[in-house]
Motif scaffolding. Structure first.
Motif, short mmCIF file in Angstrom:
data_model
loop_
_atom_site.label_atom_id
_atom_site.label_comp_id
_atom_site.label_asym_id
_atom_site.label_seq_id
_atom_site.Cartn_x
_atom_site.Cartn_y
_atom_site.Cartn_z
N UNK A 440 1.02 -1.27 0.15
CA UNK A 440 0.03 -0.08 0.05
C UNK A 440 0.84 1.35 0.01
N UNK A 441 0.07 2.17 -0.30
CA UNK A 441 1.08 3.83 -0.33
C UNK A 441 0.04 4.62 0.52
N UNK A 442 0.72 5.54 1.32
CA UNK A 442 0.05 6.52 2.22
C UNK A 442 0.45 7.80 1.60
N UNK A 443 -0.66 8.49 1.20
CA UNK A 443 -0.45 9.92 0.59
C UNK A 443 -0.61 11.04 1.38
N UNK A 444 0.36 11.92 2.12
CA UNK A 444 -0.01 13.19 2.95
C UNK A 444 -0.16 14.26 1.87
N UNK A 445 -0.96 14.94 1.87
CA UNK A 445 -1.05 16.13 1.14
C UNK A 445 -1.64 17.17 1.69
N UNK A 446 -2.08 18.29 1.45
CA UNK A 446 -2.47 19.53 2.18
C UNK A 446 -3.81 19.14 3.11
N UNK A 447 -4.57 18.18 2.83
CA UNK A 447 -5.91 17.88 3.67
C UNK A 447 -5.33 17.44 4.75
N UNK A 448 -4.06 16.69 5.08
CA UNK A 448 -3.67 16.16 6.44
C UNK A 448 -4.40 14.85 6.68
N UNK A 449 -5.17 14.18 5.56
CA UNK A 449 -6.01 13.33 5.95
C UNK A 449 -5.22 11.72 5.85
N UNK A 450 -3.84 11.75 5.28
CA UNK A 450 -2.87 10.54 5.17
C UNK A 450 -3.96 9.32 4.47
N UNK A 451 -4.00 9.73 3.23
CA UNK A 451 -4.89 8.77 2.40
C UNK A 451 -4.27 7.49 2.00
N UNK A 452 -5.06 6.30 2.37
CA UNK A 452 -4.56 5.03 2.09
C UNK A 452 -5.00 4.66 0.82
N UNK A 453 -3.92 4.13 -0.03
CA UNK A 453 -4.07 3.59 -1.34
C UNK A 453 -3.38 1.93 -1.23
N UNK A 454 -4.38 1.10 -1.42
CA UNK A 454 -3.95 -0.43 -1.59
C UNK A 454 -3.55 -0.56 -2.88
N UNK A 455 -2.24 -1.41 -2.93
CA UNK A 455 -1.99 -1.88 -4.31
C UNK A 455 -2.48 -3.10 -4.82
N UNK A 456 -2.97 -3.04 -6.03
CA UNK A 456 -4.07 -4.11 -6.62
C UNK A 456 -2.93 -5.08 -7.55
N UNK A 457 -3.54 -6.07 -7.97
CA UNK A 457 -2.78 -6.87 -9.08
C UNK A 457 -3.29 -6.17 -10.48
N UNK A 458 -4.15 -5.16 -10.51
CA UNK A 458 -4.56 -5.15 -12.05
C UNK A 458 -3.49 -4.43 -12.72
N UNK A 459 -3.59 -4.84 -14.15
CA UNK A 459 -2.52 -4.48 -15.08
C UNK A 459 -2.68 -2.68 -15.22
N UNK A 460 -1.37 -2.25 -15.58
CA UNK A 460 -1.22 -0.83 -15.85
C UNK A 460 -2.01 -0.46 -17.17
N UNK A 461 -2.95 0.69 -17.16
CA UNK A 461 -3.65 1.04 -18.20
C UNK A 461 -2.63 1.21 -19.41
N UNK A 462 -3.32 0.76 -20.62
CA UNK A 462 -2.28 0.91 -21.62
C UNK A 462 -2.26 2.27 -22.04
N UNK A 463 -0.89 2.67 -22.76
CA UNK A 463 -0.78 4.11 -23.02
C UNK A 463 -1.75 4.58 -24.21
N UNK A 464 -2.21 5.86 -24.10
CA UNK A 464 -3.26 6.32 -25.17
C UNK A 464 -2.52 6.17 -26.59
N UNK A 465 -3.12 5.81 -27.67
CA UNK A 465 -2.55 5.88 -28.80
C UNK A 465 -2.83 7.23 -29.74
N UNK A 466 -1.86 8.01 -30.30
CA UNK A 466 -2.07 9.02 -31.09
C UNK A 466 -2.64 8.85 -32.50
#
Length: 554
Positions: A440-466
């Motif tokens: 997981x990752x903990x993001x500390x921003x100006x909100x002061x909420x220490x937001x938790x992000x759980x790492x998933x097994x989902x694949x990275x989104x494919x890059x958009x093609x121009x």
């Protein structure tokens, strides 16, 4: 008054300085460098004042107060402060409550008996906290440039928006709302027997010595009143701001002031000279939504955090002017910035100045990390709301992008700790018990909420093609599309490259991914155009952060 935008543009100017010797030479040099990067001497200007425990640390003016008359900005110039007005309106409501003239749990219909609440219970507290569900008149299509010029009585303005459908049930959501604060001004008049302007003058301006603060009428001669500007074209040309009758912002954003008076106000408010302790505590306590969703807004003030230090703050934006004020209660530090162009939000500068004064590094010293080690952080992370944050490794550079937001470079400053480039945000990756796998990752921003992000097994989104598009294929999309009153996106073309530019913001490149749909690289967003049966394009939709914002060709 408030308006959202895609990207922020920073300008710069020069000015004169007053500062106390309690700031180090290095701190002053950093401030000077910061401001000279952002402001130029021959453009619209700004004033700034920093005080701590009532002592002036820094007081400076930049740029021009009037471009046509070539009047340099001075520290005593008077500005429209926009939505900083709201904290004075909120304090006025609480003061009237202390006097027994109202209760914040009173229903709106107690003061406006015929208000159509559509079967809902709407209280004064809902109005204070932007949780009433009433539509904000500044978001209504009817609030157009022609309407901006009209004078309204309070009753006429309330009639303008009161019959609109509710956005949500009171107390269930936060949605910034100028109608709510307009209604509070009318309630102040009913409860006090004075006009809103008279009450604010008598309750706050006079007793607190705010000698250069006013209700924002355009008719009286006000000494040192700065002129307001907007950005005209993508080349940075500035123009006179469009006219707005000051009968419309009213208790939501009508007041005028100086940075010196705002610092007087801040000292008085936060040191018990405006409200009783219980009222003040209520004013700075975020409202708890019935859904328990996170909320940082209290009564006319937003509660935040600056690298571990609590903050109390608010910004303002109104035709021709932007403002910001931040207060750090632990340090008793106030930073106020007023500007006379609605083209650059000073809210990016106030926390940086506060960080400089308190010795907090805006951007820590980078620690080199091998690209192979960075691979462990790559992945798709999700929060409790199932929103996604994607961490990528691109040419040896770790990046983070939240859905609907800009992409940021990440730089290490400690073990598993990274800071966001050009941001106060920090991210800390945490591992399982073995210490080998990032979970997981903990993001500390100006909100002061220490937001938790759980790492998933989902694949990275494919890059958009121009897709490559010809000049003839891109030409039909050129034009200006209005998404909200006073806010539009202008689409232009240079050869086979399409550009967009939001009101008062720099232009951005648009990349084709289908014959009618374009994506942005600077932020996670897309724009789709909708030709009619003849191939004429009169409509577009901006997709950003899960929202769909339609725009109509002007």
């Amino acid at each position: 008054m408030k308006q959202s935008a895609l990207i922020l543009l920073f300008f710069g100017l020069l000015g004169s300085t007053i500062y106390a010797q309690s700031l180090s030479k290095a701190q002053v040099a950093d401030m000077e460098r910061l401001f000279t990067e952002h402001y130029k001497a021959d453009r619209s200007g700004a004033t700034v004042m920093i005080t701590q425990k009532g002592k002036t640390l820094y007081h400076k003016a930049f740029g021009m107060a009037n471009l046509e008359l070539n009047v340099p900005m001075r520290t005593e110039h008077v500005f429209r402060i926009g939505s900083i007005t709201k904290q004075l309106t909120a304090a006025a409501i609480l003061k009237l409550a202390e006097e027994g003239k109202l209760n914040i749990q009173d229903e709106l219909t107690q003061f406006i008996p015929d208000y159509p609440t559509q079967g809902k219970k709407i209280t004064i507290e809902h109005l204070l906290t932007h949780t009433s569900g009433i539509q904000s008149y500044t978001d209504m299509p009817e609030w157009d440039a022609a309407t901006h010029r009209k004078d309204f009585t309070p009753e006429e303005m309330i009639k303008f928006f009161k019959d609109k459908p509710m956005n949500f049930d009171p107390g269930t959501e936060f949605r910034y709302n100028n109608s709510g604060y307009f209604l509070l001004g009318y309630i102040i008049e009913k409860a006090s027997g004075k006009t809103y302007g008279e009450y604010i003058r008598d309750a706050f301006f006079k007793p607190l010595g705010m000698k250069n603060s006013y209700y924002g009428d355009t008719e009286p001669l006000i000494k040192n009143r700065a002129s307001g500007y907007s950005q005209g074209n993508e080349d940075g040309t500035q123009v006179n701001a469009p006219f707005l009758s000051m009968t419309q912002p009213y208790a939501a954003g009508s007041l005028l002031s100086t940075v010196e008076d705002l610092n007087l106000w801040s000292q008085a408010l936060h040191n018990g000279k405006v409200l009783q302790p219980a009222s003040y505590q209520a004013m700075i306590t975020p409202y708890r939504l019935s859904t328990d969703a996170p909320n940082r807004y209290a009564y006319g003030l937003q509660i935040g955090n600056l690298l571990g230090s609590p903050t109390i703050e608010h910004s303002g934006g109104i035709h021709g002017f932007l403002s910001d004020m931040i207060y750090l209660p632990k340090e008793e530090l106030c930073v106020a910035i007023l500007t006379n162009c609605d083209c650059e939000p000073p809210s990016e500068l106030t926390p940086r100045l506060a960080a400089l004064v308190t010795g907090r590094p805006y951007q820590p010293e980078k620690i080199p990390v091998d690209a192979q080690q960075l691979e462990q952080y790559v992945g798709v992370y999700e929060n409790d709301a199932k929103e996604q944050r994607v961490i990528r490794l691109e040419n040896g550079q770790l990046t983070s992008q939240r859905a609907g937001s800009s992409k940021f470079n990440l730089f290490a400053y400690g073990p598993d700790q990274f800071f966001f480039e050009n941001s106060f945000a920090r991210i800390r990756f945490e591992k399982d018990k073995s210490g080998k796998k990032v979970i997981q990752a903990i993001v500390d921003d100006r909100s002061g909420a220490n937001l938790k992000w759980i790492k998933t097994d989902k694949p990275l989104p494919a890059a958009r093609q121009e897709m490559q598009r010809s000049e003839a294929q891109l030409q039909p999309f050129e034009g200006e599309y209005e998404l909200a009153p006073g806010f539009s996106i202008k689409v232009t073309r240079e050869g086979t490259q399409l550009f967009g530019q939001a009101t008062g913001q720099p232009r951005f490149e648009m990349y084709s991914e289908s014959p009618t749909r374009f994506f942005l690289k600077v932020v996670d967003a897309a724009i789709e155009f909708y030709p009619d049966e003849k191939g004429t394009v009169n409509k577009m939709v901006l997709f950003q952060g899960g929202r769909e914002m339609p725009g109509v060709r002007k």
